[in-house]
Design an enzyme around this catalytic site. Structure first.
Site, mmCIF file in Angstrom:
data_model
loop_
_atom_site.group_PDB
_atom_site.id
_atom_site.type_symbol
_atom_site.label_atom_id
_atom_site.label_comp_id
_atom_site.label_asym_id
_atom_site.label_seq_id
_atom_site.Cartn_x
_atom_site.Cartn_y
_atom_site.Cartn_z
ATOM 1 N N GLU A 211 -33.825 14.386 -62.660
ATOM 2 C CA GLU A 211 -34.703 13.595 -61.780
ATOM 3 C C GLU A 211 -33.879 13.255 -60.556
ATOM 4 O O GLU A 211 -33.148 12.261 -60.535
ATOM 5 C CB GLU A 211 -35.148 12.303 -62.487
ATOM 6 C CG GLU A 211 -36.006 12.518 -63.706
ATOM 7 C CD GLU A 211 -37.473 12.785 -63.380
ATOM 8 O OE1 GLU A 211 -37.852 12.781 -62.200
ATOM 9 O OE2 GLU A 211 -38.234 13.010 -64.336
ATOM 10 N N CYS B 216 -36.442 6.633 -54.844
ATOM 11 C CA CYS B 216 -36.499 8.097 -54.782
ATOM 12 C C CYS B 216 -37.820 8.532 -54.166
ATOM 13 O O CYS B 216 -37.916 9.601 -53.568
ATOM 14 C CB CYS B 216 -36.327 8.693 -56.176
ATOM 15 S SG CYS B 216 -37.427 7.981 -57.386
#
Ligand code: NAD
Length: 511
Positions: A267, A301
């Site tokens: 991720e 993110c």
């Protein structure tokens, strides 16, 4: 802008959080026997103390202990394993505010965002409890008479989790809640910038484990920097490494795990964009854009980094964004009404300045922000005004993720061009379109190459029910909702012959 809190205020907040979560005050004492790690608050830049860190040997011992715990845990029925995450979720609910205080002190998030992070942990515990009764396999017709053919799912082993500073505990819980009901042990290497929040979350899990009678050492924490993460990455006993962080980290970790044929779930960084079309509800788009771009000081993110606006509305829309940015209050997240807290450290500030310089050298014009504030008061803390930069087109600087609040703006003339600009970056995490036209929305959903594609909502702020992750350099991993549990289990296909004969598949004859 209000005055920043004193060192004592931050220490008090931290002490309240740690003691309520059951973390001993000794956690912040230097250890003569081991390595040590400094703890720091980005709110003031002050040192909070020193945490005893793992050595490569102690890290390997913890992995060995987790492997032993796994041997017992795998045999506990999955719905009974669910009781552990159920209790963890309850304890997180009881201590939500206190754990959030540690997150605020260490990661600089506002209390509302920090509490939201803990709520995400509670949500995934509830989800995983339900999942513990739904680790479904499939049964399919066999081509041979008197045979049954089925797929079953089994615990995988020790799962290693590496997490980033900006979601210091939630991403861990996405992995851990599902891995625990899957029958795995979990070894966690949290960010070196957020170890205390990790200790708080882990202490509540250890309490839940003791209460429900789960094996000891089922979920140990490895404390340290990259070198300690690397021990876990190289250890063949760690069946899956689930790593969240920068693309740089993924490039280092991925090949090492692949070389030992371990499983990897990545991720990594995003470079998220939103398209604003002429048919958009402008007020709604404005709020969506400002929250996604400036919230959490650009340190998500999923932060919005690129705005692609139709040329007919661009000047007007950018003026509105700039006006909204000027109303954002910047300062200590402990103060009421503050919406933009500090950057995590000086490195982030330097990276932001360097990206702004590059943007200008590539023809960009800074419309607002970019400067440092509150530096006289606290030279070791790094607060910035979120920046909006008009770019002549999508230049090189826009293809990198700078983990700070910079919003680059480019214009487009037709939707195909907007989609081309949108997808022309190496990362593929989150994306959005603001439109009132069904055809535009559907075309965007079909063409965005990201793992997350939203309509009339910004790029950040995902719910746990949907799988989370991204494509291309974001790493391809999926965590949290829907089918993500499968990443933490191994699948077996079983053929059971009750015919008393031995017919071979595909009609093959032998003997
Ligand atoms: P980082 O890459 O510096 O560190 C992340 C973690 O990886 C830390 O625990 C660090 O110790 C560890 N690490 C780094 N190099 C390693 C190595 N070679 N071996 C083993 N472990 C190693 O990232 P950060 O600054 O903490 O976080 C910000 C980054 O994380 C941004 O790029 C952001 O986009 C990304 N992020 C991604 C997601 C997502 O779900 N896609 C979520 C949060 C953050």
């Amino acid at each position: 802008m209000t005055a920043l809190p004193t060192d004592q205020t931050i220490t008090d907040l931290l002490t309240e959080g740690l003691s309520a979560c059951g973390v001993s005050a000794d956690a912040l004492k230097e250890s003569a026997a081991s390595a040590n790690l400094p703890a720091r608050s980005p709110i003031t830049g002050q040192d909070l103390g020193t945490i005893a860190a793992d050595t490569p040997d102690s890290a390997a011992d913890k992995i060995a202990a987790a492997q032993q715990a796994f041997e017992a845990w795998r045999d506990v029925p999955a719905p009974v394993r669910g009781q552990l995450v159920q209790r963890w979720g309850q304890l997180l609910g009881e201590h939500k505010e206190e754990l959030a205080k540690i997150i605020t002190v260490e990661a600089g998030k506002t209390p509302s965002e920090a509490a939201g992070e803990v709520q995400e942990m509670i949500d995934i515990c509830e989800f995983a409890l339900g999942q513990s009764r739904q680790l479904w396999g499939k049964t399919m017709p066999s081509e041979r008479p008197g045979h049954r053919l089925m797929e079953t799912w089994h615990p995988l082993g020790v799962v290693g989790v590496i997490s980033a500073f900006n979601f210091p505990v939630a991403v861990y819980s996405w992995n851990t809640a599902l891995a625990l009901v899957a029958g795995d042990a979990v070894v966690w290497k949290p960010s070196e910038n957020a170890v205390l929040a990790a200790l708080g979350a882990q202490s509540l899990l250890a309490r839940a484990a003791a209460e429900v009678g789960a094996p000891e050492n089922l979920a140990p924490v490895l404390i340290g920097g990259r070198d300690i993460g690397d021990v876990m990455v190289r250890d063949g006993r760690v069946a899956l490494v689930s790593a969240t962080g920068s693309v740089r980290m993924g490039r280092e970790v991925g090949p090492v795990v692949a070389a030992r044929f371990g499983r990897i779930l990545l991720e990594l960084g995003g470079n998220n964009a939103a398209i604003v079309t002429p048919s958009a509800d402008i007020d709604l788009a404005l709020r969506g854009v400002v929250f996604a771009a400036a919230g959490t000081a650009g340190q998500r993110c999923t932060t919005l980094r690129r705005l692609i606006v139709h040329e007919s509305i661009a000047d007007d829309f950018v003026d509105k964004v700039v006006a909204a940015y000027r109303t954002l209050s910047i300062g200590s997240p402990t103060d009421d009404g503050v919406l933009v807290g500090p950057l995590i450290n000086e490195g982030s500030y330097e990276a932001m300045q360097s990206a702004l310089k590059q943007a200008e050298s590539e023809g960009g014009k800074v419309r607002c922000g970019g400067g440092r504030v509150l530096a006289d008061e606290r030279p070791d803390a790094h607060y910035v005004e979120p920046a909006v930069v008009r770019m002549p087109g999508q230049t090189a600087v826009m293809k990198d993720e700078t983990f700070a609040p910079i919003l680059y703006v480019v214009t487009y003339s037709d939707l195909d061009e907007a989609l081309e600009i949108h997808n022309d970056v190496p990362q593929g995490l989150s994306s959005a379109i603001f439109t009132s036209e069904l055809a535009e929305s559907e075309r965007f959903l079909a063409r965005s190459d990201c793992g997350i594609a939203n309509v009339n909502i910004g790029t950040s702020g995902a719910e746990i029910g949907g799988a989370f992750g991204g494509e291309k350099e974001t790493g391809g991993g999926r965590e949290s909702g829907t089918d993500s549990w499968k990443a933490y289990m191994r699948q077996a296909t079983n053929t059971i012959n009750y015919s008393g004969e031995l017919p071979l598949a595909q009609g093959v004859e032998f003997l």
